[in-house]
Write a protein that holds these residues in place. Structure first.
Motif, mmCIF file in Angstrom:
data_model
loop_
_atom_site.group_PDB
_atom_site.id
_atom_site.type_symbol
_atom_site.label_atom_id
_atom_site.label_comp_id
_atom_site.label_asym_id
_atom_site.label_seq_id
_atom_site.Cartn_x
_atom_site.Cartn_y
_atom_site.Cartn_z
ATOM 1 N N GLY A 142 41.455 -52.627 21.242
ATOM 2 C CA GLY A 142 40.154 -52.242 20.804
ATOM 3 C C GLY A 142 39.931 -50.719 20.702
ATOM 4 N N ARG A 143 38.817 -49.932 21.299
ATOM 5 C CA ARG A 143 38.480 -48.765 21.242
ATOM 6 C C ARG A 143 37.784 -48.077 22.407
ATOM 7 N NH1 ARG A 143 34.848 -49.533 16.802
ATOM 8 N NH2 ARG A 143 36.633 -49.207 15.287
ATOM 9 N N PHE A 144 37.953 -46.861 22.823
ATOM 10 C CA PHE A 144 37.063 -46.289 23.752
ATOM 11 C C PHE A 144 37.038 -44.973 23.582
ATOM 12 C CE2 PHE A 144 41.028 -46.107 26.197
ATOM 13 C CZ PHE A 144 41.339 -44.956 26.333
ATOM 14 N N SER A 145 35.965 -44.096 23.983
ATOM 15 C CA SER A 145 35.877 -42.802 23.931
ATOM 16 C C SER A 145 35.259 -42.267 25.045
ATOM 17 C CB SER A 145 34.918 -42.271 22.636
ATOM 18 O OG SER A 145 34.739 -41.126 22.518
ATOM 19 N N VAL A 146 35.933 -41.091 25.579
ATOM 20 C CA VAL A 146 35.318 -40.733 27.012
ATOM 21 C C VAL A 146 35.864 -39.400 27.398
ATOM 22 C CG1 VAL A 146 37.284 -41.608 28.127
ATOM 23 C CG2 VAL A 146 35.410 -41.454 29.522
ATOM 24 N N ASP A 147 34.848 -38.776 28.077
ATOM 25 C CA ASP A 147 35.434 -37.427 28.644
ATOM 26 C C ASP A 147 36.430 -37.687 29.715
ATOM 27 O OD1 ASP A 147 33.388 -36.210 27.066
ATOM 28 O OD2 ASP A 147 31.759 -36.114 28.868
ATOM 29 N N THR A 148 37.325 -36.593 29.777
ATOM 30 C CA THR A 148 38.417 -36.958 30.495
ATOM 31 C C THR A 148 38.101 -36.662 31.810
ATOM 32 O OG1 THR A 148 39.147 -34.556 30.180
ATOM 33 C CG2 THR A 148 40.059 -36.294 28.717
ATOM 34 N N ALA A 149 37.124 -35.874 32.202
ATOM 35 C CA ALA A 149 36.533 -35.600 33.678
ATOM 36 C C ALA A 149 35.870 -37.394 34.297
ATOM 37 C CB ALA A 149 35.382 -34.641 33.491
ATOM 38 N N GLU A 150 35.365 -38.012 33.258
ATOM 39 C CA GLU A 150 35.156 -39.042 33.746
ATOM 40 C C GLU A 150 36.349 -40.054 34.185
ATOM 41 O OE1 GLU A 150 32.314 -41.318 31.138
ATOM 42 O OE2 GLU A 150 31.393 -39.366 30.878
ATOM 43 N N LEU A 151 37.301 -39.938 33.295
ATOM 44 C CA LEU A 151 38.418 -40.776 33.633
ATOM 45 C C LEU A 151 39.195 -40.267 35.109
ATOM 46 C CD1 LEU A 151 40.362 -40.749 30.259
ATOM 47 C CD2 LEU A 151 39.495 -42.827 31.581
ATOM 48 N N LEU A 152 39.399 -39.020 35.303
ATOM 49 C CA LEU A 152 39.828 -38.520 36.384
ATOM 50 C C LEU A 152 39.049 -38.642 37.709
ATOM 51 C CD1 LEU A 152 41.247 -35.125 34.776
ATOM 52 C CD2 LEU A 152 42.599 -37.271 35.553
#
Length: 531
Positions: free
Chosen positions: A109-119
């Motif tokens: 699949g795929r995803f797109s995200v700001d790294t700040a949200e991941l962290l």
């Protein structure tokens, strides 16, 4: 009683891990590793400098579960890869720390995200996608600069087994296991012996070596661009440090093993080369044998390499006055010539250490000077003549008189004679045309046919206490000693006086005038009268 146990603050741990990566370009190597492990034939990096966006794609098997990608310390690889390569499961973190936003498009699949949200451990939406066989990562606001990216990729690609592209251009991989280099299998892994492989010029040699693990560089014994041996370490035996994988665990121990294997393999190859070449061709490889500590292979070769013998090329002087006293012999010397006494080889230390008498003896007796660099068991050791230890005697023949030389830099008593004789190890040589400096007696021995003043350079190197070469003082002393010799040996007193008089170019009042000079019994000027 209270009990407790180890616990983890996940958010702080993840955020602190950003400081464990040595550099922001670590992600490039991690992505290359992932592509290789996925069976990709290539990995491509495209960088847009204006948008500061790095897009990475490969044609590997893809990421089946994107949730695994987002799970720290969970690699997601199959059992075989885990057992063979020990992936850490931290590679994706290096990507997160290297940019402000990231998107992934792969098999799962795929995803797109700001790294700040991941962290911040925010939930991420993974969308389904019609995967076309290409895994693509896009890193927005990528932190390294363009030149850093290209430089690091070129460095990482040198030993990488699959094609690496940057902005459409395929990068050179001259040290990869599937390059044209003839690798051999060893207990270390795949080894390329620089210069010693079949068909290569064995006279090229290098002490340097380059270690790669899973295709990426982990150690260079010198600058990584220097030519040298290449070893791709067996990843089931050798391990790299977490998380960058740019350094080996137990590096000192690994390096010691590498050196032992290189030494062994080089020796085996040199032993084979010895059987293939003529004696004349084999001794040409002296420098190669020395580099790989295989000089003992010359012990039974009846020809001496040119590098271990030298001739005293001219009148011997202290090294400060000249580049060197010695010159390499032009032709190799045979064992039969040495055994039959046609060539005499001497062990002689520097002139500064043993004095000019021994060097004058060796020069006039036409000795070859041994330059240490053979194995202790070499046949030449039995024929070396020691000119350092035995006493050297100096006999003056038909002394005429003595005079004191006072130069700018050196001074001393001069003994004028018909000739002098040097005796060492029962051999003698008579010299009547070259002066010598007798260091033990601090005197110059000047034979009848001496015409130069170079003997002052046996008394001094003309270097001052700051290691500055006093060239003007040397030249002045040479000229003054030459005039001193002429003045003391001429049959015409007027010629002697003319030699000893200084120049009067700075005194125009004396030009074109005639003077009478009267000298006393000690040589002092008694009177000067204008005629």
């Amino acid at each position: 009683m209270k009990t407790t146990q180890l616990s983890v603050n996940p958010e702080k741990l993840i955020n602190n891990l950003r400081f464990s990566f040595t550099q922001s370009t670590t992600v490039l190597g991690e992505l290359m590793q992932n592509a290789r492990r996925a069976g990709a034939r290539f990995i491509s990096f495209e960088y847009s400098e204006d948008a500061r966006t790095l897009t990475v794609f490969d044609d590997g098997c893809g990421i089946a579960c994107l949730k695994t990608l987002l799970t720290v310390a969970e690699s997601g690889w199959d059992v075989e890869v885990i057992e063979r390569e020990h992936p850490f499961g931290l590679g994706f973190l290096s990507a997160i720390f290297a940019c402000d936003a990231i998107s992934v498009d792969s098999k799962g699949g795929r995803f797109s995200v700001d790294t700040a949200e991941l962290l911040a451990f925010q939930p991420i939406v993974i969308e389904s996608a019609d995967w076309q066989g290409i895994t693509r990562l896009t890193l927005t606001q990528f932190k390294p600069e363009a030149d850093q990216i290209e430089s690091q990729l070129r460095r990482l690609a040198r030993g990488f087994p699959i094609e690496v592209r940057f902005n459409g251009a395929s990068l050179d991989r001259p040290r990869s296991v599937n390059s044209t280099l003839p690798f051999i299998e060893t207990e270390l892994g795949d080894l390329y012996l620089y210069g010693l492989s079949q068909g290569e010029d064995w006279l090229r040699q290098s002490e340097y070596f380059h270690l790669y693990l899973q295709g990426l560089p982990v150690y260079h014994s010198h600058h990584e661009r220097d030519p040298g041996h290449v070893i791709h370490l067996d990843s089931s035996r050798f391990f790299a440090r977490l998380p960058d994988r740019d350094k080996l665990i137990d590096e000192a121990q690994v390096i010691a093993e590498v050196k032992n294997v290189l030494q062994r393999e080089a020796r085996q190859r040199l032993e084979a080369i010895k059987t293939e070449l003529s004696t004349e061709a084999f001794v040409l490889g002296y420098d190669t044998l020395k580099t790989y500590r295989c000089l003992d292979l010359l012990n039974d070769v009846p020809l001496l390499p040119k590098q271990v013998l030298a001739i005293i090329q001219d009148y011997p002087i202290k090294e400060g006055c000249s580049s060197v006293n010695l010159a390499v012999v032009s032709q190799p010397v045979s064992r039969s010539d040495v055994e039959n006494g046609l060539v005499k080889v001497a062990d002689l230390d520097d002139l500064d250490e043993v004095g000019a008498l021994r060097w004058m003896f060796a020069w006039r007796r036409d000795y070859r000077i041994f330059r240490p660099g053979l194995d202790a068991g070499h046949w030449l050791c039995s024929y070396l003549v020691d000119l350092n230890g035995p006493e050297v005697t100096l006999d003056i023949v038909n002394e005429s008189h003595r005079a004191y030389f006072a130069g700018q830099w050196v001074s001393g008593q001069a003994v004028f004679c018909e000739q002098y004789r040097l005796t060492l190890n029962g051999e003698s040589v008579d010299i009547d045309n070259d002066a010598v400096y007798d260091e033990d007696q601090d005197r110059f021995i000047v034979p009848s046919r001496e015409t130069f003043g170079l003997v002052v350079c046996q008394a001094s190197s003309y270097y001052d206490e700051w290691d500055t070469f006093m060239e003007s003082a040397k030249e002045a002393d040479e000229w003054d000693f030459h005039n001193f010799v002429v003045a003391n040996t001429t049959d015409k007193p007027a010629d002697a006086l003319q030699r000893l008089l200084p120049k009067f170019g700075s005194c125009p009042a004396l030009f074109s005038r005639t003077f009478q000079i009267v000298l006393g019994n000690s040589g002092d000027v008694v009177t000067v009268a204008e005629m």
